[in-house]
Structure formats: C-alpha cells, structure tokens
Design a protein around this motif. Structure first.
Motif, PDB file in Angstrom:
ATOM      1  N   SER A  49      18.875  -7.628 -16.926  1.00 38.56           N
ATOM      2  CA  SER A  49      17.520  -7.728 -17.470  1.00 38.56           C
ATOM      3  C   SER A  49      17.391  -8.901 -18.443  1.00 38.56           C
ATOM      4  N   ILE A  50      18.334  -9.015 -19.373  1.00 45.23           N
ATOM      5  CA  ILE A  50      18.206 -10.013 -20.444  1.00 45.23           C
ATOM      6  C   ILE A  50      18.846 -11.347 -20.063  1.00 45.23           C
ATOM      7  N   GLU A  51      20.095 -11.311 -19.616  1.00 40.88           N
ATOM      8  CA  GLU A  51      20.817 -12.564 -19.359  1.00 40.88           C
ATOM      9  C   GLU A  51      20.435 -13.198 -18.024  1.00 40.88           C
ATOM     10  N   ARG A  52      20.182 -12.368 -17.013  1.00 46.41           N
ATOM     11  CA  ARG A  52      19.797 -12.925 -15.712  1.00 46.41           C
ATOM     12  C   ARG A  52      18.295 -12.964 -15.523  1.00 46.41           C
ATOM     13  N   THR A  63      13.052  -4.942 -10.285  1.00 43.78           N
ATOM     14  CA  THR A  63      14.393  -5.132  -9.745  1.00 43.78           C
ATOM     15  C   THR A  63      15.420  -4.347 -10.553  1.00 43.78           C
ATOM     16  N   VAL A  64      15.273  -4.390 -11.871  1.00 44.93           N
ATOM     17  CA  VAL A  64      16.194  -3.636 -12.741  1.00 44.93           C
ATOM     18  C   VAL A  64      16.083  -2.141 -12.452  1.00 44.93           C
ATOM     19  N   GLN A  65      14.862  -1.666 -12.231  1.00 44.85           N
ATOM     20  CA  GLN A  65      14.663  -0.251 -11.922  1.00 44.85           C
ATOM     21  C   GLN A  65      15.303   0.118 -10.588  1.00 44.85           C
ATOM     22  N   ALA A  66      15.246  -0.791  -9.628  1.00 45.90           N
ATOM     23  CA  ALA A  66      15.885  -0.547  -8.328  1.00 45.90           C
ATOM     24  C   ALA A  66      17.403  -0.437  -8.502  1.00 45.90           C
ATOM     25  N   TYR A  67      17.986  -1.332  -9.314  1.00 48.77           N
ATOM     26  CA  TYR A  67      19.422  -1.244  -9.615  1.00 48.77           C
ATOM     27  C   TYR A  67      19.744   0.097 -10.274  1.00 48.77           C
TER      28      TYR A  67
END
Length: 306
Positions: free
Chosen positions: A20-23, A29-33
């Motif tokens: 979320s922060i670095e990439r 997308t983060v929620q899918a992960y």
C-alpha cells in the motif's frame, strides 16, 4: 538472519502496508491481496501453522489443489492463478524481509489458463453506441463526453471516473493515473475533444451547482463525482439504445480502442504505452484479434482461400 518468531497475521499486515505505502497499489488491489491471503492463512491455521517459518512447499501446493478441487465452488484457472500470485508475492516478501530463510512458494506454478481473446466491437458498432448518446440535455452531454473519452484514450473505467478537470492538458492531452498510480499521457482525438468541451461549457456547471465544489471531471446529478457503477449504467443504457444485441462493458471500449488502432497500422509498442501495460506481451494479445480479422476477410474475399 531470520526472525522466525513473527506471527503469520503480523507478517501479512506488514506485507499489506508494504504494497500500500511503498509500492503505491490502489486500495482495491490491497483489499484483493487481503482476501487472497486471508483464505491462505485460514487454511494454514487449519493445519496448525501459525508461524511463517513453519510453512512448507507442500502447504502451498495443498492450497492450490484445494482451490481447484473444493466441492462447494471450485475456482477457475484464472482465479486460482490470481490467488496463487498473491501467495507467491507474500512469500517473496517474507524472504526479502528475512522473516524466512527459503521462499517455499517459488516452485509452485499457477495452472495454465486458456487464452481468452479480448472482445472488441467493430468501428460501425462503436459509432452506433456513441451516437446513442446524442442530445442537448446535460445528461446526454456528459454521457457523450465520457464515452467518447473512453474510446479515444482506451482508459480503464476507474481511470476515467477518477479524472479531474486539471487532468485535461492543453485540450488535446489527458493525464491518466493507472495501476500503482502510474501516470501516462494520452492524446485525445477531435471527436472526444468536442464532446468534452461541450460538456464542460454547457453541462458541468449545472451539475456542479447541485453539490459541493469538486475538481472531478465527470459529475453525477447531485454534483458528486460519477462512480464506476454509474458509468457502467451509462454504457449499458447507450448500448441498449444502439440495439446492437451485444453485452457492452467499459472494457469493451478499451479492447476496441486497442484493436482498431492495431488494425489501422499502429505499432504495438505505441499501443502498449497508450494502454499503460507494463509488458508488451499483454498488448500483443490484441494483435491476435487483428490477425483473426484479417484471416476472416481473406477467406471471404480471396477466390482460392476456401
């Protein structure tokens, strides 16, 4: 040196913060992960595994097997591949962060997927859909501008509804923000420019007066930014009025944009840049669609082709 004492839940949270922060990946997308890794760690917990260093390759293999064979609702090859991609990415992160000494998922390959060609519509069909938004009322002016922009730029629907007025540069360039907030500059053709200008002058001020001030380019009836769901409905309504008898989605515009450019002689790497694909291999699938069209035309027209 590894830190094997890290709990699996903690390691997942660290990874999600990283993407979320670095990439800079999008919240969706983060929620899918998060969902994918939740299913994976639930399976690991069922096996009594609560520490990343205790995970073995056979556990990853077992997860892949479970996805494809579970009785209630087996996943398709593409969904299985996506979930395995999340798992493999997490395991690489564990190794990079020295949480584990070995990447146990590196050798676990996703299932082979059958190649699905993107569905584009013909230029004539696209013209029918765009003509279905003709009109002088504020809603028609907005819908025309949105659909013309989608076809002119190949933008994803999420990119189009996220546009602000300031993202229109010099009238004939639009600044799009793709996956991972990657920015790209895409030209806007004369038809889309005219439609957007008409919307900005004659419709947007009326929509804007109905709500709080917002920089959003496309506004709904209450003056708020148009949502992805509303954009879907706008496209569906235009397709129904065009009476094509086809299912038209936002991605139909993106697929048609790429296919029509390549059929017109555009270089595949230029189309890759316009679509915002990180790899030309992703774009090359459209060349197969164009080749199929040429083959059909040849078979129909050449006296010795049949």
């Amino acid at each position: 040196m590894t830190s094997g004492a890290v709990d699996i839940a903690v390691a997942v949270d660290r990874y999600l913060r990283h993407v979320s922060i670095e990439r800079g990946l999008s919240p969706n997308t983060v929620q899918a992960y998060r969902r994918d890794l939740g299913a994976y760690t639930d399976m690991l917990a069922g096996r009594g595994i609560h520490n990343p260093s205790a995970i073995a390759t056979q556990d990853v293999v077992a997860f892949a097997h479970e996805l494809r064979t579970r009785h209630e609702r087996p996943l398709s090859a593409s969904s299985t591949a996506r979930m395995l991609s999340s798992v493999r990415s997490w395991h690489r992160f564990l190794l990079d962060e020295s949480i584990v000494e070995v990447d146990v998922a590196s050798e676990v390959q996703p299932p082979k997927q059958s190649m699905r060609l993107p569905k584009a519509i013909s230029i004539e069909q696209m013209e029918s859909v765009l003509s279905a938004t003709d009109g002088d009322d504020v809603q028609s002016l907005r819908d025309k501008a949105l659909l013309e922009l989608l076809y002119a730029t190949g933008a994803r629907i999420s990119e189009a509804v996220a546009l602000n007025v300031d993202d229109l540069v010099d009238g004939d360039i639009v600044r799009l923000f793709g996956k991972g907030s990657k920015q790209r500059i895409v030209p806007v053709g004369s038809f889309a420019r005219s439609a957007i200008d008409a919307y900005l002058v004659r419709a947007r001020p009326i929509f804007s007066a109905r709500g709080a001030a917002t920089p959003a380019l496309f506004l709904g009836s209450r003056g708020h930014r148009v949502s992805r769901q509303n954009a879907w409905l706008i496209i569906r309504a235009a397709a129904e009025r065009a009476k094509l008898g086809l299912e038209i989605s936002p991605h139909t515009f993106r697929h048609s944009f790429a296919t029509h450019l390549l059929a017109g002689g555009a270089d595949v790497r230029v189309v890759q840049e316009l679509l915002g694909h990180s790899s030309v291999a992703t774009t090359q699938i459209y060349t197969m669609v164009t080749a199929d069209t040429l083959r059909d035309m040849y078979t129909t027209a050449h006296p010795r082709a049949r």
